[in-house]
Design a protein around this motif. Sequence first.
Motif, short mmCIF file in Angstrom:
data_model
loop_
_atom_site.label_atom_id
_atom_site.label_comp_id
_atom_site.label_asym_id
_atom_site.label_seq_id
_atom_site.Cartn_x
_atom_site.Cartn_y
_atom_site.Cartn_z
N GLY A 84 34.60 40.06 28.00
CA GLY A 84 35.26 39.96 29.22
C GLY A 84 36.74 40.97 29.34
O GLY A 84 37.13 41.11 28.34
N SER A 85 37.15 40.65 30.41
CA SER A 85 38.63 41.18 30.92
C SER A 85 39.68 40.41 30.08
O SER A 85 39.37 39.35 30.04
CB SER A 85 38.81 41.40 32.30
N ASN A 87 42.61 40.39 31.56
CA ASN A 87 43.12 39.96 32.68
C ASN A 87 42.15 40.32 33.80
O ASN A 87 42.23 41.25 34.49
CB ASN A 87 44.65 40.78 33.17
N ARG A 88 41.99 39.13 34.41
CA ARG A 88 40.76 39.32 35.23
C ARG A 88 41.22 39.36 36.51
O ARG A 88 40.29 40.24 37.32
CB ARG A 88 39.94 37.84 35.30
N LYS A 89 42.57 39.25 36.67
CA LYS A 89 42.82 39.63 38.35
C LYS A 89 43.37 41.30 38.31
O LYS A 89 43.02 41.75 39.61
CB LYS A 89 44.31 38.98 38.60
N THR A 92 38.49 44.90 36.24
CA THR A 92 37.06 44.52 35.94
C THR A 92 36.60 45.34 35.02
O THR A 92 36.93 46.50 34.84
CB THR A 92 36.64 44.85 37.46
N ASN A 130 35.93 35.16 36.52
CA ASN A 130 36.93 34.64 35.22
C ASN A 130 36.55 35.69 34.17
O ASN A 130 37.41 35.81 33.35
CB ASN A 130 36.44 33.21 34.92
N ILE A 131 35.56 36.13 33.89
CA ILE A 131 35.35 37.16 32.74
C ILE A 131 35.60 38.65 33.26
O ILE A 131 35.53 39.37 32.40
CB ILE A 131 34.26 37.02 32.23
N GLY A 132 35.85 39.07 34.60
CA GLY A 132 36.19 40.29 34.92
C GLY A 132 35.29 40.90 35.54
O GLY A 132 35.13 42.13 35.29
N LYS A 134 32.45 42.02 38.72
CA LYS A 134 32.36 42.25 40.10
C LYS A 134 30.97 41.82 40.45
O LYS A 134 29.97 42.31 39.91
CB LYS A 134 32.96 43.56 40.66
#
Length: 137
Positions: A84-85, A87-89, A92, A130-132, A134
């Motif tokens: 995952g990402s 930084n999810r914010k 992506t 939460n894991i980035g 979409k």
Amino acid sequence: MAKKIAKVVKMELPGGAAKPGPKLASAGVIMPKFCTDFNAKTADRKGETVPVIITAYEDKSHSFVIKTTPTAELLLKAAGIKKGSPNRKTTTVGSIKKEQIKKIAEYKMPDLNCNDIEAAIKVVEGTAFNIGLKVVD
């Protein structure tokens, strides 16, 4: 008379490939017997992480309940990415379709705290965010 419970342990083990080791030593069960039982029940889930709740009794016997694969692992596999990402914010790492989310939600229903499929879909979408990932149509 019911057996006395010595310990209850929650673990994540590889499907069909549990081995005696320090993880299982903390559970207080006879490791070779548990590994044989667990591997037989999860042989069809090789390559997956399998959550299990082990109840160890004072007489060294055990029982266990197998849960469904973690949602994040299912999402990453469906999206075809490794992790995952960070930084999810801001980042992506991929996208996933609504129909894939629905399939995962249906699979996870027994272990989710949801009464209907729509609520389960929202839980899975939250994990995807939460894991980035979409969510796309």
